[in-house]
Scaffold this motif. Structure first.
Motif, PDB file in Angstrom:
ATOM      1  N   VAL A 183       3.059 -18.510   4.112  1.00 25.87           N
ATOM      2  CA  VAL A 183       2.301 -17.906   3.010  1.00 25.87           C
ATOM      3  C   VAL A 183       1.124 -17.104   3.568  1.00 25.87           C
ATOM      4  O   VAL A 183       0.838 -15.999   3.097  1.00 25.87           O
ATOM      5  CB  VAL A 183       1.822 -18.990   2.018  1.00 25.87           C
ATOM      6  CG1 VAL A 183       0.834 -18.418   1.009  1.00 25.87           C
ATOM      7  CG2 VAL A 183       3.017 -19.609   1.299  1.00 25.87           C
ATOM      8  N   LYS A 184       0.462 -17.629   4.598  1.00 22.58           N
ATOM      9  CA  LYS A 184      -0.669 -16.918   5.201  1.00 22.58           C
ATOM     10  C   LYS A 184      -0.233 -15.608   5.846  1.00 22.58           C
ATOM     11  O   LYS A 184      -0.976 -14.630   5.833  1.00 22.58           O
ATOM     12  CB  LYS A 184      -1.372 -17.806   6.233  1.00 22.58           C
ATOM     13  CG  LYS A 184      -2.257 -18.862   5.607  1.00 22.58           C
ATOM     14  CD  LYS A 184      -2.892 -19.718   6.669  1.00 22.58           C
ATOM     15  CE  LYS A 184      -3.634 -20.886   6.028  1.00 22.58           C
ATOM     16  NZ  LYS A 184      -4.131 -21.825   7.039  1.00 22.58           N
ATOM     17  N   SER A 219       1.899  -4.620  -5.721  1.00 24.86           N
ATOM     18  CA  SER A 219       0.732  -3.791  -6.075  1.00 24.86           C
ATOM     19  C   SER A 219       0.181  -3.008  -4.876  1.00 24.86           C
ATOM     20  O   SER A 219      -0.708  -2.186  -5.043  1.00 24.86           O
ATOM     21  CB  SER A 219      -0.371  -4.667  -6.662  1.00 24.86           C
ATOM     22  OG  SER A 219      -0.917  -5.510  -5.655  1.00 24.86           O
ATOM     23  N   ILE A 220       0.721  -3.261  -3.663  1.00 24.56           N
ATOM     24  CA  ILE A 220       0.280  -2.484  -2.499  1.00 24.56           C
ATOM     25  C   ILE A 220       0.813  -1.063  -2.651  1.00 24.56           C
ATOM     26  O   ILE A 220       1.995  -0.849  -2.929  1.00 24.56           O
ATOM     27  CB  ILE A 220       0.834  -3.085  -1.187  1.00 24.56           C
ATOM     28  CG1 ILE A 220       0.309  -4.498  -0.961  1.00 24.56           C
ATOM     29  CG2 ILE A 220       0.445  -2.201   0.005  1.00 24.56           C
ATOM     30  CD1 ILE A 220       0.939  -5.197   0.215  1.00 24.56           C
ATOM     31  N   SER A 221      -0.075  -0.090  -2.492  1.00 23.72           N
ATOM     32  CA  SER A 221       0.369   1.308  -2.644  1.00 23.72           C
ATOM     33  C   SER A 221       0.645   1.959  -1.307  1.00 23.72           C
ATOM     34  O   SER A 221       0.228   1.536  -0.280  1.00 23.72           O
ATOM     35  CB  SER A 221      -0.673   2.114  -3.402  1.00 23.72           C
ATOM     36  OG  SER A 221      -1.919   2.036  -2.756  1.00 23.72           O
ATOM     37  N   ILE A 239      -0.763  -8.457   3.205  1.00 28.62           N
ATOM     38  CA  ILE A 239      -1.257  -7.852   1.959  1.00 28.62           C
ATOM     39  C   ILE A 239      -2.670  -7.313   2.181  1.00 28.62           C
ATOM     40  O   ILE A 239      -2.992  -6.191   1.785  1.00 28.62           O
ATOM     41  CB  ILE A 239      -1.229  -8.869   0.801  1.00 28.62           C
ATOM     42  CG1 ILE A 239       0.212  -9.179   0.389  1.00 28.62           C
ATOM     43  CG2 ILE A 239      -2.007  -8.351  -0.405  1.00 28.62           C
ATOM     44  CD1 ILE A 239       0.363 -10.380  -0.530  1.00 28.62           C
ATOM     45  N   GLU A 240      -3.522  -8.119   2.822  1.00 26.86           N
ATOM     46  CA  GLU A 240      -4.895  -7.694   3.092  1.00 26.86           C
ATOM     47  C   GLU A 240      -4.934  -6.465   3.998  1.00 26.86           C
ATOM     48  O   GLU A 240      -5.793  -5.593   3.844  1.00 26.86           O
ATOM     49  CB  GLU A 240      -5.690  -8.829   3.738  1.00 26.86           C
ATOM     50  CG  GLU A 240      -6.133  -9.881   2.758  1.00 26.86           C
ATOM     51  CD  GLU A 240      -6.955 -10.971   3.429  1.00 26.86           C
ATOM     52  OE1 GLU A 240      -7.657 -10.669   4.417  1.00 26.86           O
ATOM     53  OE2 GLU A 240      -6.901 -12.109   2.942  1.00 26.86           O
ATOM     54  N   ALA A 241      -4.006  -6.395   4.949  1.00 31.01           N
ATOM     55  CA  ALA A 241      -3.952  -5.250   5.856  1.00 31.01           C
ATOM     56  C   ALA A 241      -3.393  -4.007   5.167  1.00 31.01           C
ATOM     57  O   ALA A 241      -3.540  -2.897   5.670  1.00 31.01           O
ATOM     58  CB  ALA A 241      -3.101  -5.592   7.074  1.00 31.01           C
ATOM     59  N   GLY A 242      -2.754  -4.204   4.026  1.00 35.13           N
ATOM     60  CA  GLY A 242      -2.187  -3.082   3.281  1.00 35.13           C
ATOM     61  C   GLY A 242      -0.856  -2.603   3.825  1.00 35.13           C
ATOM     62  O   GLY A 242      -0.415  -1.504   3.526  1.00 35.13           O
ATOM     63  N   ASP A 243      -0.198  -3.447   4.606  1.00 38.13           N
ATOM     64  CA  ASP A 243       1.095  -3.095   5.215  1.00 38.13           C
ATOM     65  C   ASP A 243       2.226  -3.608   4.328  1.00 38.13           C
ATOM     66  O   ASP A 243       2.600  -4.771   4.389  1.00 38.13           O
ATOM     67  CB  ASP A 243       1.179  -3.712   6.612  1.00 38.13           C
ATOM     68  CG  ASP A 243       2.380  -3.224   7.401  1.00 38.13           C
ATOM     69  OD1 ASP A 243       3.224  -2.503   6.826  1.00 38.13           O
ATOM     70  OD2 ASP A 243       2.467  -3.569   8.590  1.00 38.13           O
ATOM     71  N   LYS A 244       2.746  -2.721   3.501  1.00 37.17           N
ATOM     72  CA  LYS A 244       3.763  -3.123   2.518  1.00 37.17           C
ATOM     73  C   LYS A 244       5.063  -3.574   3.182  1.00 37.17           C
ATOM     74  O   LYS A 244       5.671  -4.550   2.760  1.00 37.17           O
ATOM     75  CB  LYS A 244       4.052  -1.997   1.534  1.00 37.17           C
ATOM     76  CG  LYS A 244       4.960  -2.429   0.401  1.00 37.17           C
ATOM     77  CD  LYS A 244       4.899  -1.514  -0.775  1.00 37.17           C
ATOM     78  CE  LYS A 244       5.700  -2.097  -1.917  1.00 37.17           C
ATOM     79  NZ  LYS A 244       5.334  -1.546  -3.196  1.00 37.17           N
ATOM     80  N   ALA A 245       5.475  -2.893   4.242  1.00 33.53           N
ATOM     81  CA  ALA A 245       6.717  -3.254   4.926  1.00 33.53           C
ATOM     82  C   ALA A 245       6.626  -4.664   5.525  1.00 33.53           C
ATOM     83  O   ALA A 245       7.539  -5.485   5.354  1.00 33.53           O
ATOM     84  CB  ALA A 245       7.040  -2.238   6.008  1.00 33.53           C
ATOM     85  N   ARG A 284       2.978 -15.017  -7.551  1.00 40.41           N
ATOM     86  CA  ARG A 284       1.706 -14.350  -7.255  1.00 40.41           C
ATOM     87  C   ARG A 284       1.809 -13.479  -6.011  1.00 40.41           C
ATOM     88  O   ARG A 284       1.253 -12.378  -5.954  1.00 40.41           O
ATOM     89  CB  ARG A 284       0.593 -15.387  -7.083  1.00 40.41           C
ATOM     90  CG  ARG A 284       0.172 -15.994  -8.417  1.00 40.41           C
ATOM     91  CD  ARG A 284      -0.887 -17.053  -8.232  1.00 40.41           C
ATOM     92  NE  ARG A 284      -1.247 -17.617  -9.518  1.00 40.41           N
ATOM     93  CZ  ARG A 284      -2.057 -18.666  -9.682  1.00 40.41           C
ATOM     94  NH1 ARG A 284      -2.580 -19.253  -8.616  1.00 40.41           N
ATOM     95  NH2 ARG A 284      -2.342 -19.118 -10.874  1.00 40.41           N
ATOM     96  N   LEU A 285       2.521 -13.997  -4.997  1.00 39.13           N
ATOM     97  CA  LEU A 285       2.694 -13.207  -3.786  1.00 39.13           C
ATOM     98  C   LEU A 285       3.544 -11.963  -4.046  1.00 39.13           C
ATOM     99  O   LEU A 285       3.228 -10.873  -3.563  1.00 39.13           O
ATOM    100  CB  LEU A 285       3.357 -14.060  -2.683  1.00 39.13           C
ATOM    101  CG  LEU A 285       2.495 -15.156  -2.068  1.00 39.13           C
ATOM    102  CD1 LEU A 285       3.330 -16.026  -1.138  1.00 39.13           C
ATOM    103  CD2 LEU A 285       1.308 -14.569  -1.323  1.00 39.13           C
ATOM    104  N   THR A 286       4.592 -12.123  -4.847  1.00 38.50           N
ATOM    105  CA  THR A 286       5.453 -10.991  -5.180  1.00 38.50           C
ATOM    106  C   THR A 286       4.669  -9.916  -5.926  1.00 38.50           C
ATOM    107  O   THR A 286       4.790  -8.720  -5.633  1.00 38.50           O
ATOM    108  CB  THR A 286       6.649 -11.455  -6.032  1.00 38.50           C
ATOM    109  OG1 THR A 286       7.357 -12.479  -5.338  1.00 38.50           O
ATOM    110  CG2 THR A 286       7.585 -10.316  -6.356  1.00 38.50           C
ATOM    111  N   LYS A 287       3.851 -10.350  -6.869  1.00 37.97           N
ATOM    112  CA  LYS A 287       3.026  -9.411  -7.625  1.00 37.97           C
ATOM    113  C   LYS A 287       2.048  -8.680  -6.700  1.00 37.97           C
ATOM    114  O   LYS A 287       1.854  -7.466  -6.823  1.00 37.97           O
ATOM    115  CB  LYS A 287       2.275 -10.173  -8.716  1.00 37.97           C
ATOM    116  CG  LYS A 287       1.486  -9.295  -9.655  1.00 37.97           C
ATOM    117  CD  LYS A 287       0.828 -10.125 -10.735  1.00 37.97           C
ATOM    118  CE  LYS A 287       0.009  -9.264 -11.666  1.00 37.97           C
ATOM    119  NZ  LYS A 287      -0.673 -10.059 -12.694  1.00 37.97           N
ATOM    120  N   ALA A 288       1.436  -9.412  -5.780  1.00 31.41           N
ATOM    121  CA  ALA A 288       0.469  -8.818  -4.858  1.00 31.41           C
ATOM    122  C   ALA A 288       1.146  -7.818  -3.911  1.00 31.41           C
ATOM    123  O   ALA A 288       0.597  -6.746  -3.643  1.00 31.41           O
ATOM    124  CB  ALA A 288      -0.236  -9.905  -4.063  1.00 31.41           C
TER     125      ALA A 288
END
Length: 87
Positions: free
Chosen positions: A32-33, A85-87, A39-45, A78-82
């Motif tokens: 999970v981490k 939402s990454i653009s 997600i925090e790094a913004g790396d969608k892949a 919640r993780l899937t939603k997050a």
């Protein structure tokens, strides 16, 4: 202190199960981490890949009895939603 042989056996068994279950929960947290850090790094892949790896771990935790099914479902949702939402 336990007096009967069965009570002594239960103490030994509980100690083993606590160790195994603790390792399982720790493993789930790690997966999970990895998703959360991607997600925090913004790396969608990377986040999508980490999410795909985390989902079976959450399901395994439910099947082994270390997580409640609603807890796993909530975390995965919640993780899937997050990740979405990454653009």
């Amino acid at each position: 202190m336990a007096n009967t042989p069965q009570a002594k056996k239960r103490i030994r068994r509980n100690a083993r199960r606590t160790e195994v279950n603790g390792a399982r929960v720790s493993r789930i947290r790690t997966f999970v981490k990895k998703v959360e850090s991607a997600i925090e790094a913004g790396d969608k892949a990377a986040a999508t890949e980490a999410l795909a790896a985390a989902q079976p771990e959450l399901a395994r935790g439910v099947s082994k009895g270390v997580l409640h099914k609603n807890t796993a479902s909530r975390k995965f949702g919640r993780l899937t939603k997050a990740v979405g939402s990454i653009s």
